[in-house]
Design a protein around this motif. Structure first.
Motif, PDB file in Angstrom:
ATOM      1  N   THR A  66       0.838  -1.211   0.000  1.00 43.66           N
ATOM      2  CA  THR A  66       0.000   0.000   0.000  1.00 43.66           C
ATOM      3  C   THR A  66       0.872   1.260   0.000  1.00 43.66           C
ATOM      4  O   THR A  66       2.056   1.197  -0.322  1.00 43.66           O
ATOM      5  N   ALA A 119      -6.875   0.154  -1.654  1.00 46.62           N
ATOM      6  CA  ALA A 119      -7.459  -1.129  -2.111  1.00 46.62           C
ATOM      7  C   ALA A 119      -7.036  -1.526  -3.526  1.00 46.62           C
ATOM      8  O   ALA A 119      -7.369  -2.631  -3.968  1.00 46.62           O
ATOM      9  N   ILE A 122      -5.359  -4.989  -4.148  1.00 45.18           N
ATOM     10  CA  ILE A 122      -6.013  -6.241  -3.698  1.00 45.18           C
ATOM     11  C   ILE A 122      -6.373  -7.119  -4.902  1.00 45.18           C
ATOM     12  O   ILE A 122      -6.036  -8.311  -4.922  1.00 45.18           O
ATOM     13  N   SER A 143      -1.957 -10.038  -0.046  1.00 46.32           N
ATOM     14  CA  SER A 143      -2.335  -8.636  -0.207  1.00 46.32           C
ATOM     15  C   SER A 143      -2.365  -7.973   1.170  1.00 46.32           C
ATOM     16  O   SER A 143      -3.099  -8.412   2.048  1.00 46.32           O
ATOM     17  N   PHE A 145      -3.265  -4.573   3.276  1.00 42.99           N
ATOM     18  CA  PHE A 145      -4.070  -3.346   3.139  1.00 42.99           C
ATOM     19  C   PHE A 145      -4.538  -2.893   4.517  1.00 42.99           C
ATOM     20  O   PHE A 145      -4.508  -3.674   5.486  1.00 42.99           O
ATOM     21  N   ALA A 149      -9.344   0.132   3.516  1.00 39.45           N
ATOM     22  CA  ALA A 149      -9.547  -0.560   2.233  1.00 39.45           C
ATOM     23  C   ALA A 149     -10.759  -1.482   2.263  1.00 39.45           C
ATOM     24  O   ALA A 149     -11.319  -1.804   1.212  1.00 39.45           O
ATOM     25  N   THR A 150     -11.179  -1.894   3.473  1.00 35.53           N
ATOM     26  CA  THR A 150     -12.345  -2.793   3.536  1.00 35.53           C
ATOM     27  C   THR A 150     -13.638  -2.044   3.224  1.00 35.53           C
ATOM     28  O   THR A 150     -14.703  -2.652   3.144  1.00 35.53           O
ATOM     29  N   GLU A 152     -13.871  -0.306   0.423  1.00 34.84           N
ATOM     30  CA  GLU A 152     -13.841  -0.140  -1.038  1.00 34.84           C
ATOM     31  C   GLU A 152     -14.468  -1.368  -1.719  1.00 34.84           C
ATOM     32  O   GLU A 152     -14.290  -2.502  -1.258  1.00 34.84           O
ATOM     33  N   GLU A 154     -13.557  -2.834  -4.392  1.00 37.10           N
ATOM     34  CA  GLU A 154     -12.544  -3.780  -4.889  1.00 37.10           C
ATOM     35  C   GLU A 154     -12.235  -4.870  -3.870  1.00 37.10           C
ATOM     36  O   GLU A 154     -11.945  -6.007  -4.234  1.00 37.10           O
ATOM     37  N   PHE A 155     -12.276  -4.506  -2.607  1.00 34.59           N
ATOM     38  CA  PHE A 155     -12.001  -5.475  -1.540  1.00 34.59           C
ATOM     39  C   PHE A 155     -13.025  -6.611  -1.594  1.00 34.59           C
ATOM     40  O   PHE A 155     -12.678  -7.791  -1.617  1.00 34.59           O
ATOM     41  N   CYS A 173      -5.421  -7.719   6.515  1.00 30.62           N
ATOM     42  CA  CYS A 173      -5.898  -6.383   6.882  1.00 30.62           C
ATOM     43  C   CYS A 173      -5.113  -5.899   8.092  1.00 30.62           C
ATOM     44  O   CYS A 173      -5.150  -6.524   9.160  1.00 30.62           O
TER      45      CYS A 173
END
Ligand SMILES: Cc1ncc(C[n+]2csc(CCOP(=O)(O)OP(=O)(O)O)c2C)c(N)n1
Length: 329
Positions: A66, A119, A122, A143, A145, A149-150, A152, A154-155, A173
């Motif tokens: 990140t 994110a 990921i 990955s 993050f 990011a959780t 987003e 994409e996650f 995470c």
């Protein structure tokens, strides 16, 4: 600390965390002096996570990071000289001086890259795991993050796809409870981030992110699952960053984080914790401990000298390295 751990592994974990800490403290100092000028997000306080997870991986396994990834880069085995030179914007840097702190890469050790878009890496980890599976390479992809990011899309898309295809991915995470200035409790209805694993029918494991042995143990188990074709795991490592979101300052005057909270987490320093346990159990002498610190200081100073004496990229080379027609190994 478990009794089944070989002492050499425990000392390796300590050495890695100390290298990251001293690199970062020196970086903070160089930022304050104006020698490093790129925006820099420090990892101080979170060292146990990169260290514990990377110790459970092979050199050929993949990791992605990140905006806060010096620790991941060093723990995976990236060159400290190349990292420091990148911070200085020098041609000898890991991204040829074009990336700075937030765009790191060390393909020779499986560090496929870090970017500041929250994110964004990921799904690249998921794609790397898919490629490894299709090519029957047996490589696991990790990955890293933050808790931010959780939030987003994409996650969630990445977890769904990886779960469906049972891909060899470890989603790590690093929950430091803040996304820039905003605490987790103001952003999500519950603080238990493992619940995101439930939605995708994969294991979700919470671990004390300041306990490097606990992180290593959980990561090792998830990596074994991934290698056995059993699919991804979400590992939520609860931790804390000591400094402000970006830059060398502590930002205690900005009314973002209570000073008591910072101090409580500093008292749980992951390095101090392992060091004390090793000394108490007679697995490390004070002299050996001092040598670990002295070697790390020496390595960091060597990297600083290398960076200072390296040339800046020549402006005529600016278009170089933007595209490649080489096949990824
Ligand atoms: C897609 C996207 N949205 C917003 C930002 C601005 N931004 C940069 S870092 C950050 C906070 C990230 O928090 P977290 O993922 O928890 O990581 P941490 O900084 O705590 O390590 C934000 C919102 C960004 N870089 N990318």
């Amino acid at each position: 600390m478990g009794t089944t751990f070989p002492p050499f592994l425990l000392v390796h974990l300590l050495r890695t965390m100390v290298r990251i800490r001293i690199f970062e403290e020196r970086t903070a100092d160089l930022l304050l002096r104006g020698e490093i000028r790129c925006p820099t997000h420090l990892y101080i306080g979170q060292e146990a996570i990169a260290t514990g997870v990377c110790a459970a991986l092979d050199r050929s396994d993949y990791i992605l990071g990140t905006h806060r990834s010096h620790g991941h880069f060093l723990a995976k085995g990236g060159s400290m000289r190349a990292l420091m030179a990148e911070m200085f914007g020098k041609k000898t840097g890991c991204a040829y001086g074009r990336g700075g702190s937030m765009h790191l890469i060390a393909r020779e050790v499986g560090f496929l890259g870090s970017v500041p878009m929250v994110a964004a890496t990921i799904p690249i980890a998921v794609g790397s795991a898919l490629a490894s599976t299709l090519l029957e390479q047996g490589r696991v992809a990790v990955s890293f993050f933050g808790d931010g990011a959780t939030e987003e899309g994409e996650f969630h898309e990445s977890l769904n796809f990886a779960a469906l295809w049972k891909l060899p991915v470890l989603f790590v995470c690093e929950n430091n409870f803040y996304s820039t200035h905003m605490p987790l409790h103001a952003r999500q209805p519950t603080q238990d981030l493992t619940r995101h694993a439930l939605a995708h029918a994969i294991p979700g494991v919470a671990v004390d992110g300041n306990d490097v042995v606990a992180v290593y143990t959980a990561a090792h188990e998830a990596v074994q699952r991934a290698r056995a074709g059993l699919g991804p795991t979400l590992l939520v490592c609860n931790t804390y960053r000591w400094r402000g979101h970006v830059g060398p300052h502590w930002d205690l005057d900005k009314n973002i984080r209570p000073q008591k909270e910072v101090e409580a987490w500093m008292a749980r320093c992951p390095i101090h914790r392992l060091e004390t346990a090793l000394l108490q159990q007679g697995l490390l002498t004070p002299q050996e401990r001092d040598t670990i610190y002295a070697q790390a200081v020496h390595e960091v100073e060597d990297a600083v000298a290398f960076a200072r004496h390296s040339p800046f990229p020549d402006p005529v080379e600016l278009p170089a390295h933007l595209f490649t027609d080489r096949k990824t190994p």
